[in-house]
Every structure is written in C-alpha cells, then in structure tokens.
Write an enzyme that holds these catalytic residues in place. Structure first.
Site, PDB file in Angstrom:
ATOM      1  N   GLU A 281     -44.248 -56.860-106.844  1.00 23.36           N
ATOM      2  CA  GLU A 281     -45.027 -55.664-107.210  1.00 23.36           C
ATOM      3  C   GLU A 281     -44.932 -55.356-108.696  1.00 23.36           C
ATOM      4  O   GLU A 281     -45.816 -54.739-109.260  1.00 23.36           O
ATOM      5  CB  GLU A 281     -44.551 -54.448-106.403  1.00 23.36           C
ATOM      6  CG  GLU A 281     -45.488 -54.117-105.260  1.00 23.36           C
ATOM      7  CD  GLU A 281     -45.150 -52.819-104.537  1.00 23.36           C
ATOM      8  OE1 GLU A 281     -44.294 -52.044-104.994  1.00 23.36           O
ATOM      9  OE2 GLU A 281     -45.757 -52.578-103.484  1.00 23.36           O
ATOM     10  N   HIS A 302     -34.309 -76.712 -92.076  1.00 24.22           N
ATOM     11  CA  HIS A 302     -34.859 -77.391 -90.903  1.00 24.22           C
ATOM     12  C   HIS A 302     -36.323 -77.035 -90.675  1.00 24.22           C
ATOM     13  O   HIS A 302     -36.895 -77.389 -89.658  1.00 24.22           O
ATOM     14  CB  HIS A 302     -34.003 -77.062 -89.676  1.00 24.22           C
ATOM     15  CG  HIS A 302     -32.600 -77.577 -89.826  1.00 24.22           C
ATOM     16  ND1 HIS A 302     -32.178 -78.763 -89.279  1.00 24.22           N
ATOM     17  CD2 HIS A 302     -31.551 -77.090 -90.529  1.00 24.22           C
ATOM     18  CE1 HIS A 302     -30.917 -78.973 -89.614  1.00 24.22           C
ATOM     19  NE2 HIS A 302     -30.510 -77.971 -90.382  1.00 24.22           N
ATOM     20  N   LYS A 417     -55.285 -49.817 -99.906  1.00 27.57           N
ATOM     21  CA  LYS A 417     -55.025 -48.504 -99.286  1.00 27.57           C
ATOM     22  C   LYS A 417     -56.315 -47.694 -99.237  1.00 27.57           C
ATOM     23  O   LYS A 417     -56.615 -47.043 -98.241  1.00 27.57           O
ATOM     24  CB  LYS A 417     -53.978 -47.731-100.102  1.00 27.57           C
ATOM     25  CG  LYS A 417     -52.544 -48.081 -99.781  1.00 27.57           C
ATOM     26  CD  LYS A 417     -51.618 -47.079-100.460  1.00 27.57           C
ATOM     27  CE  LYS A 417     -50.177 -47.479-100.339  1.00 27.57           C
ATOM     28  NZ  LYS A 417     -49.288 -46.706-101.204  1.00 27.57           N
TER      29      LYS A 417
HETATM   30  O1  PA5 Z   1     -42.386 -49.652-104.825  1.00 25.55           O
HETATM   31  C1  PA5 Z   1     -43.248 -48.859-104.494  1.00 25.55           C
HETATM   32  O2  PA5 Z   1     -43.649 -47.987-105.261  1.00 25.55           O
HETATM   33  C2  PA5 Z   1     -43.851 -48.906-103.119  1.00 25.55           C
HETATM   34  O3  PA5 Z   1     -43.376 -49.984-102.410  1.00 25.55           O
HETATM   35  C3  PA5 Z   1     -43.517 -47.633-102.376  1.00 25.55           C
HETATM   36  O4  PA5 Z   1     -42.139 -47.461-102.323  1.00 25.55           O
HETATM   37  C4  PA5 Z   1     -44.079 -47.664-100.951  1.00 25.55           C
HETATM   38  O5  PA5 Z   1     -45.470 -47.842-100.978  1.00 25.55           O
HETATM   39  C5  PA5 Z   1     -43.750 -46.370-100.213  1.00 25.55           C
HETATM   40  O6  PA5 Z   1     -44.224 -45.267-100.924  1.00 25.55           O
HETATM   41  P1  PA5 Z   1     -43.733 -43.818-100.590  1.00 25.55           P
HETATM   42  O7  PA5 Z   1     -42.303 -43.714-100.937  1.00 25.55           O
HETATM   43  O8  PA5 Z   1     -44.583 -42.911-101.445  1.00 25.55           O
HETATM   44  O9  PA5 Z   1     -43.987 -43.591 -99.123  1.00 25.55           O
END
Ligand code: PA5
Length: 427
Positions: A281, A302, A417
């Site tokens: 990310e 394996h 999203k």
């Molecule tokens: O690293 C990130 O920003 C994302 O993976 C969020 O943690 C994830 O989408 C969850 O978001 P939130 O904490 O707003 O529910």
C-alpha cells in the site's frame, strides 16, 4: 537484536549501495523537517517515545477487566486496523496454544461462511469486543460490528454490554467515535497523523497484544530503541535505510519486479501479511513498486519450491532468520527405521529447520542467482518484534521516497471502494 546479513546478495547489488548515500541523507533531512509539522503522517516515528503512562495504565485497566470477566476478545478491524495486532500475537504466542482469553478476528472479510461460523462459536460465550477503525466507516468491520454487538447485548444485557466494548478510533472524527460517545464504549485514540499500516505501535496494536498476554512494555522498549537505532541518516549506520536502498537497487538496477519475504515458522505468516500490506500500500503507486509476496518455508517449498528455483527469476528474497526458537522437538529413534531417518534421531527440529533454511538460501542464491537479504533476529520476543516492525516501517518510508511516491496515501484503494459503494446502493 536484529542484524542485516548481506553475504548472499550479488556484489553488483552490494557495490551499488554507496551510490545512494547522498540521496538517502537528503531524503532523511526532508523527513526530519516534515516530521516537525504535526499534520505530516509521521506521528508513528516517535509515538512510542511519547506514549503517556496514563494512556498505558488506562489500557491495562480495561484489558484486566476483560481478562478477568470474559472468555473471548473479538478484534474487529481490517487492513492496518487488524494485521499489526494479529501479526504480533501470532508471532509471539504461536497459532496453536490457547490463551486464557481467546482472541478471534472478525470484520476482516465479507465472507459469509467465516463470519457465520465465528458468530456461531461466540454464541453463549462471555465476549468483549475491540473494534478498530480510524475512519469508522470501513464496510467490513462496520457491518460485522453490528452483528457482534447483538451478541454482546445478549451476553451482558442492553445497557451493561457497552462496558465490554473498546473502540479504537480517531479522537474527533468518524462514525465509530460518535457511536463510542453515544453508547459509552471505552475509547482509545488512533492519532490523526498515523495511518493504518503504520499504527501497530498505537492502541491499535497494543490493546489486543496486551489482551493476548504479550509483554507490551518490552514491545514498546524495542520500538523506542529502534527509534534511536534507525534514526541515522547514514546508510552505513542504519540497516533500515540500507534495506530500503537494497530494495531500490533490486528494482531499478537488477530489474526485479517482486520481493518474496520468506519465513520458516507458520506463526510468522501474519507478520508477512502485515509486511505485504505495509509495502504494497505504501509503494504500489504510479505503476511503480516491487510486488510484495510471501512464502512460508519449508511448507511452501513443496508448492513453490520449483518456481523459486527454476521459474521466472522476477524476484529477490528477504529471509527472516531467527536464532533461537520459542519451542523445540526432539526426533525419536525408531526400531525398524523404515524411513532410514534414524541418523537424525535425537536431533532437534530447530537444527533441521536451520539446515533446510541455509541449504535453500544456498540453492536459490548460488544455483538460481536470486539475491537473498537476511534479517537475523537472535530470538523472536516482544522486544525484537517491536524493533523489527519499526525497522520495516522506517525502511518502507525511505523505500517509497526513493522511488518518489507518497508512503502514506492509498489512492488506488479508494477507487474500488467508490465503485463498490455505488453498486451497493442498488442492491
Ligand atoms: O493502511 C490503511 O490505511 C488501511 O489498510 C486501513 O487501515 C484500512 O482500510 C482500515 O481502515 P479503517 O481503520 O479506517 O477502518
């Protein structure tokens, strides 16, 4: 103690490191100047140094009540609000041993079967919930939280149940913050300037770890020491930055497209999942970034061993090698020795796992030409885990800046999203 061992990487890669000294020092200076601005998403860099003892005491108090009165803690969250605590708990406790307070995870998937089965398991149990969401609007945890709250209400009664709900969320904004205020949940703050995948050092990670019986103070000590250890702008003195540069050289010079994080214990699988999210990310932007993949050996030898040795060499390897195992097994001798393995009798599985690791690294490096960066830990304990997780976060930030992308946003995630939410309005 954590050590970077570069004996199994090519000399061309190793010799390139020095070319980045000036660039890394300049990026580091830039990071330090940005960090002064409270709104930069860099609150995690020194969070552990600044955490107040009042905040820790509040966590301890809430967790103690849950440990004393409940059978299960349900951790509800996804992505950065889930992977860190799960990685830490699995890495230290293992995946088989049952702790007194069982930890289960929900809201990390829309799987109807998994969710239904966990909810069924929770029926008639004394449960507490730690719902973790910075935005408070993420679909998976929000939907499933509704279901778990129903169970908690049945368990403790419609008024009392709120005492068994911990909300870890933004201090001011978001639906979860509002719900916590309205319902009277125990509330802990994810600072505004810390993003999900860098949040394991905050209550996001600390509360579930504490509940699972991990030594959180030692985790924090590890992070604090890592803050000092990985603060140096000079790559010769800073292994986190050195690892970042190595990744950069592998991507730009050696033309690798992927990095495989390799572990040799199944209870490190979630550590690798956390690592994948962190790097994936943070770096996967503007058509750049190494694809982070993970392999758990010897299991995956394996299934993926053939590809690693003989397939498309599009990746390099990073191996987490742990010196001392948490537990061990001695191989027994058998009378008839059908499998002809009596020569290994009385040896420990740890020795054999180590031989497997070193032989595999050798086979991949010498015979397949895959560079192997070794991250060596003397043992996996909470102190070293704190150091390791901080090491990766610091390396990830530098690595993203080296390829000129923002380590702290995730614009690509927003696109699916948005589409999903549009479609959901029509069902
Ligand atoms: O690293 C990130 O920003 C994302 O993976 C969020 O943690 C994830 O989408 C969850 O978001 P939130 O904490 O707003 O529910």
């Amino acid at each position: 103690m954590i050590r970077l061992n570069l004996t199994k990487i090519s000399s061309s890669c190793r010799n390139s490191l020095k070319n980045y000294k000036t660039q890394v020092a300049a990026i580091d200076a830039n990071i330090k100047s940005k960090k002064k601005n409270q709104s930069a998403m860099m609150g995690w860099i020194d969070y552990a140094t600044n955490i107040s003892s009042a905040e820790l005491k509040k966590m301890e108090k809430v967790v103690k009540k849950i440990q004393e009165e409940c059978e299960v803690l349900v951790v509800v969250g996804i992505g950065g609000s889930y992977l860190g605590p799960r990685a830490a708990i699995d890495a230290i406790n293992g995946i088989v041993k049952d702790s007194k307070l069982k930890i289960v995870y929900l809201g990390n998937t829309l799987s109807p079967t998994y969710t239904a089965q966990v909810l069924e398991y929770l029926k008639n149990k004394r449960i507490a919930i730690n719902v973790i969401s910075k935005s408070g609007t993420t679909l998976e945890p929000s939907l499933v939280f509704r279901c778990v709250v129903e169970l908690a209400k049945k368990c403790w009664g419609p008024k009392k149940y709120a005492k068994y709900v911990i909300a870890t969320t933004d201090a001011k904004n978001g639906a979860l913050h509002q719900a916590a205020f309205a319902e009277g949940y125990e509330e802990f703050v994810i600072p505004t300037n810390i993003g999900g995948r860098y949040s394991v050092f905050t209550p996001v990670g600390l509360i579930p770890m504490m509940a699972a019986g991990l030594d959180v103070n030692s985790f924090i000590d590890g992070v604090k020491d890592a803050i000092v250890k990985y603060d140096n702008a000079d790559i010769d003195e800073n292994d986190a930055y050195k690892y970042a540069v190595l990744r950069h050289v592998e991507r730009t010079k050696i033309k690798k497209s992927a990095e495989a994080l390799i572990t040799y214990e199944p209870h490190f699988i979630y550590l690798a999942e956390w690592w994948k999210q962190l790097f994936g990310e943070s770096e996967g932007k503007q058509k750049k970034g190494l694809l982070p993949i993970s392999l758990n050996f010897t299991t995956d030898l394996h299934s993926m061993g053939q590809y690693c040795q003989d397939g498309n060499p599009l990746f390099f390897e990073t191996t987490i090698a742990v010196g001392k195992y948490q537990e061990d097994v001695t191989i027994p001798k058998t009378l008839l020795n059908f499998d002809k393995l009596n020569y290994l009798a009385n040896h420990k599985l740890s020795e054999i796992n180590d031989v497997a690791m070193n032989s595999t690294i050798d086979a991949h490096f010498v015979n397949a030409g895959l560079d192997n960066v070794m991250i060596e830990l003397d043992e996996m304990n909470t102190y070293n885990l704190g150091q390791l997780m901080y090491f990766f976060c610091k390396a990830c930030m530098m690595s993203a800046y080296l390829q000129d992308v923002d380590p702290f946003n995730q614009p690509g995630v927003e696109i699916y999203k948005f589409k999903m939410k549009e479609s959901l309005k029509k069902i």
